[in-house]
Design an enzyme around this catalytic site. Structure first.
Site, PDB file in Angstrom:
ATOM      1  N   SER A   1      -9.680 113.943-102.679  1.00 26.15           N
ATOM      2  CA  SER A   1     -10.972 113.621-103.493  1.00 26.15           C
ATOM      3  C   SER A   1     -11.496 113.955-104.653  1.00 26.15           C
ATOM      4  O   SER A   1     -11.865 113.294-105.427  1.00 26.15           O
ATOM      5  CB  SER A   1     -12.135 114.110-102.286  1.00 26.15           C
ATOM      6  OG  SER A   1     -12.033 113.394-101.112  1.00 26.15           O
TER       7      SER A   1
ATOM      8  N   LYS B   1     -16.359 118.066 -90.390  1.00 26.72           N
ATOM      9  CA  LYS B   1     -17.354 116.791 -90.094  1.00 26.72           C
ATOM     10  C   LYS B   1     -18.111 116.678 -88.992  1.00 26.72           C
ATOM     11  O   LYS B   1     -19.155 116.247 -89.184  1.00 26.72           O
ATOM     12  CB  LYS B   1     -16.519 115.443 -90.353  1.00 26.72           C
ATOM     13  CG  LYS B   1     -15.697 115.122 -91.544  1.00 26.72           C
ATOM     14  CD  LYS B   1     -14.825 113.791 -91.155  1.00 26.72           C
ATOM     15  CE  LYS B   1     -14.068 113.624 -92.678  1.00 26.72           C
ATOM     16  NZ  LYS B   1     -13.324 112.420 -92.768  1.00 26.72           N
TER      17      LYS B   1
ATOM     18  N   ASP C   1     -16.338 106.785 -93.594  1.00 25.41           N
ATOM     19  CA  ASP C   1     -15.047 106.619 -93.264  1.00 25.41           C
ATOM     20  C   ASP C   1     -14.788 105.230 -92.614  1.00 25.41           C
ATOM     21  O   ASP C   1     -13.670 104.776 -92.811  1.00 25.41           O
ATOM     22  CB  ASP C   1     -14.564 107.726 -92.373  1.00 25.41           C
ATOM     23  CG  ASP C   1     -14.328 108.978 -92.995  1.00 25.41           C
ATOM     24  OD1 ASP C   1     -14.587 109.284 -94.127  1.00 25.41           O
ATOM     25  OD2 ASP C   1     -14.281 109.953 -92.144  1.00 25.41           O
TER      26      ASP C   1
ATOM     27  N   GLY D   1      -5.503 107.850 -80.677  1.00 26.27           N
ATOM     28  CA  GLY D   1      -6.276 108.859 -81.196  1.00 26.27           C
ATOM     29  C   GLY D   1      -7.833 108.922 -80.881  1.00 26.27           C
ATOM     30  O   GLY D   1      -8.066 107.777 -80.663  1.00 26.27           O
TER      31      GLY D   1
ATOM     32  N   GLY E   1      -2.728 104.313 -95.492  1.00 26.43           N
ATOM     33  CA  GLY E   1      -4.059 104.940 -95.231  1.00 26.43           C
ATOM     34  C   GLY E   1      -4.661 105.228 -96.652  1.00 26.43           C
ATOM     35  O   GLY E   1      -5.777 105.434 -96.444  1.00 26.43           O
TER      36      GLY E   1
HETATM   37  N1  LIG Z   1      -7.221 107.710 -94.670  1.00 28.33           N
HETATM   38  C1  LIG Z   1      -8.384 108.396 -94.527  1.00 28.33           C
HETATM   39  O1  LIG Z   1      -9.316 108.221 -95.466  1.00 28.33           O
HETATM   40  C2  LIG Z   1      -8.433 109.196 -93.215  1.00 28.33           C
HETATM   41  C3  LIG Z   1      -9.991 109.397 -92.614  1.00 28.33           C
HETATM   42  C4  LIG Z   1      -9.810 110.323 -91.705  1.00 28.33           C
HETATM   43  C5  LIG Z   1      -8.758 110.884 -91.048  1.00 28.33           C
HETATM   44  N2  LIG Z   1      -7.355 110.438 -91.601  1.00 28.33           N
HETATM   45  C6  LIG Z   1      -6.045 111.271 -91.170  1.00 28.33           C
HETATM   46  O2  LIG Z   1      -6.144 110.733 -89.759  1.00 28.33           O
HETATM   47  C7  LIG Z   1      -5.519 111.982 -89.092  1.00 28.33           C
HETATM   48  C8  LIG Z   1      -6.468 112.418 -87.869  1.00 28.33           C
HETATM   49  O3  LIG Z   1      -7.809 112.969 -88.376  1.00 28.33           O
HETATM   50  P1  LIG Z   1      -8.973 113.194 -87.562  1.00 28.33           P
HETATM   51  O4  LIG Z   1      -9.965 113.730 -88.561  1.00 28.33           O
HETATM   52  O5  LIG Z   1      -9.302 112.313 -86.523  1.00 28.33           O
HETATM   53  O6  LIG Z   1      -8.348 114.467 -86.883  1.00 28.33           O
HETATM   54  P2  LIG Z   1      -8.987 115.188 -85.550  1.00 28.33           P
HETATM   55  O7  LIG Z   1     -10.276 114.761 -85.226  1.00 28.33           O
HETATM   56  O8  LIG Z   1      -8.408 116.646 -85.406  1.00 28.33           O
HETATM   57  O9  LIG Z   1      -8.030 114.257 -84.429  1.00 28.33           O
HETATM   58  C9  LIG Z   1      -6.637 114.619 -84.494  1.00 28.33           C
HETATM   59  C10 LIG Z   1      -6.132 113.376 -83.203  1.00 28.33           C
HETATM   60  O10 LIG Z   1      -4.582 113.523 -83.404  1.00 28.33           O
HETATM   61  C11 LIG Z   1      -4.231 113.711 -81.952  1.00 28.33           C
HETATM   62  N3  LIG Z   1      -3.013 114.700 -81.979  1.00 28.33           N
HETATM   63  C12 LIG Z   1      -2.904 115.843 -82.504  1.00 28.33           C
HETATM   64  N4  LIG Z   1      -1.708 116.574 -82.321  1.00 28.33           N
HETATM   65  C13 LIG Z   1      -1.018 115.681 -81.451  1.00 28.33           C
HETATM   66  C14 LIG Z   1       0.078 115.442 -80.900  1.00 28.33           C
HETATM   67  N5  LIG Z   1       1.086 116.432 -81.085  1.00 28.33           N
HETATM   68  N6  LIG Z   1       0.300 114.624 -80.393  1.00 28.33           N
HETATM   69  C15 LIG Z   1      -0.388 113.462 -80.160  1.00 28.33           C
HETATM   70  N7  LIG Z   1      -1.713 113.148 -80.679  1.00 28.33           N
HETATM   71  C16 LIG Z   1      -1.918 114.483 -81.457  1.00 28.33           C
HETATM   72  C17 LIG Z   1      -5.469 114.320 -81.237  1.00 28.33           C
HETATM   73  O11 LIG Z   1      -5.324 114.232 -80.055  1.00 28.33           O
HETATM   74  P3  LIG Z   1      -5.955 115.410 -79.038  1.00 28.33           P
HETATM   75  O12 LIG Z   1      -7.321 114.924 -78.732  1.00 28.33           O
HETATM   76  O13 LIG Z   1      -5.264 115.587 -77.690  1.00 28.33           O
HETATM   77  O14 LIG Z   1      -5.875 116.737 -79.851  1.00 28.33           O
HETATM   78  C18 LIG Z   1      -6.471 113.714 -82.111  1.00 28.33           C
HETATM   79  O15 LIG Z   1      -6.683 112.427 -81.242  1.00 28.33           O
HETATM   80  C19 LIG Z   1      -5.450 112.834 -90.067  1.00 28.33           C
HETATM   81  O16 LIG Z   1      -3.828 112.800 -90.465  1.00 28.33           O
HETATM   82  C20 LIG Z   1      -6.149 112.442 -91.123  1.00 28.33           C
HETATM   83  O17 LIG Z   1      -5.386 112.961 -92.428  1.00 28.33           O
HETATM   84  C21 LIG Z   1      -7.301 109.656 -92.847  1.00 28.33           C
END
Ligand SMILES: NC(=O)c1ccc[n+]([C@@H]2O[C@H](COP(=O)([O-])OP(=O)(O)OC[C@H]3O[C@@H](n4cnc5c(N)ncnc54)[C@H](OP(=O)(O)O)[C@@H]3O)[C@@H](O)[C@H]2O)c1
Length: 280
Positions: A22, A71, A108, A134, A246
């Site tokens: 960012s 967040k 987002d 997810g 992404g």
């Molecule tokens: N491009 C962008 O602007 C943007 C914006 C937001 C996020 N992202 C990316 O999206 C990803 C998720 O972010 P988030 O904010 O949603 O994080 P988060 O709220 O921590 O959620 C993580 C997700 O990943 C799953 N997960 C974690 N470990 C896993 C495993 N070993 N096997 C299967 N599923 C697993 C979790 O499942 P559980 O519920 O079972 O833990 C949950 O669904 C990150 O890589 C982040 O960098 C990108």
């Protein structure tokens, strides 16, 4: 707030924060728009978030973004949460108002939608079933974006089933929750697949999905931007699917933020994309 001559201070808070792109994004736009200002990364442990956000007015910060894992926590701290952030259940963007109060919003979903439209201008969320993997903060923004564009069927899989059920109950609408083990079949006949888990990001395992049943016509989007191309994106390209990575989600979510902060409409250009890609 209108763009002015005064020095504008902006920040992103996260824990950790060194991975955030960012500052690179917003400082590029500061320079491009010849704004006197600076955008700084702030490493804030979750238990200090309240104090950190409340310090923004005294430190003369105009605005602040939030990233993992802050967040959701910010929802309980700011003075006002707009309707979109309430529905998504997370705040990505905070504005310090003239009276020092804090207003939270979430951009987002906008980044998700306009990243897809940037690469596939004729994309329609209602073209067929969409499989979303997810149920974290990113997935909630993706589902919001899909529903906002009229998606008629969303198939949702998450490792923790209860979290997917909660997401579906919070949003309502055409969301079918499937078990994590069913993810390989969930893509059958889909027009689109979105990976919104963290599986595939730097330091994590690749996203474990057998794509055999995914139609070759389906669009595949991974919201992960580090690495630039996840194994899922590479595998999808190898079998002939169209793909969207992404990074554009991060870049496009900055546009409504700048509209709200400075009354300026910044552009996602090839130069900006190349600058950030070079750092990944
Ligand atoms: N491009 C962008 O602007 C943007 C914006 C937001 C996020 N992202 C990316 O999206 C990803 C998720 O972010 P988030 O904010 O949603 O994080 P988060 O709220 O921590 O959620 C993580 C997700 O990943 C799953 N997960 C974690 N470990 C896993 C495993 N070993 N096997 C299967 N599923 C697993 C979790 O499942 P559980 O519920 O079972 O833990 C949950 O669904 C990150 O890589 C982040 O960098 C990108």
């Amino acid at each position: 707030m209108a763009a002015s001559d005064r020095f504008l201070l902006a920040a992103v808070m996260g824990w950790p924060i060194s991975q955030s792109r960012s500052p690179m994004l917003h400082n590029f736009w500061f320079a491009q728009h010849r704004l006197q200002g600076s955008y700084v990364p702030l490493a804030i442990p979750p238990e200090q978030l309240g104090k950190a956000l409340r310090a923004l007015p005294a430190l003369n910060f105009a605005v602040c973004n939030l990233t993992i894992p802050l967040k959701q926590d910010a929802m309980q701290i700011v003075d006002q949460v707009d309707i979109t952030a309430k529905r998504i259940g997370a705040i990505s963007c905070v504005v310090v108002r003239p009276d020092g109060s804090l207003a939270g919003s979430n951009n987002d979903w906008y980044g998700f939608t306009y990243n897809i439209l940037d690469f596939v201008p004729d994309w329609r969320a209602d073209a067929g079933p969409v499989a979303v993997m997810g149920a974290g903060g990113g997935a909630r923004a993706v589902v919001y974006g899909l529903l906002e564009r009229g998606a008629k069927e969303i198939r949702l899989c998450n490792r923790t089933h209860a979290r997917a059920l909660k997401l579906a109950a919070d949003f309502g609408g055409p969301i079918t929750v499937l078990k994590w083990e069913q993810r390989h079949d969930a893509v059958d006949g889909c027009a689109m697949l979105v990976n919104a888990t963290n599986q595939g990001m730097v330091g994590e395992n690749a996203f474990d999905l057998r794509p055999d049943k995914l139609p070759k016509t389906a669009l595949v989007n991974d919201i992960i931007y580090n690495p630039r191309q996840t194994r899922l994106i590479e595998a999808a390209q190898a079998r002939g699917n169209r793909t969207v990575t992404g990074l554009g989600m991060l870049l496009h979510q900055g546009i409504p933020a700048w509209r709200a902060w400075f009354g300026i409409e910044p552009k996602v250009t090839a130069e900006l994309r190349a600058l950030i890609e070079a750092s990944l």
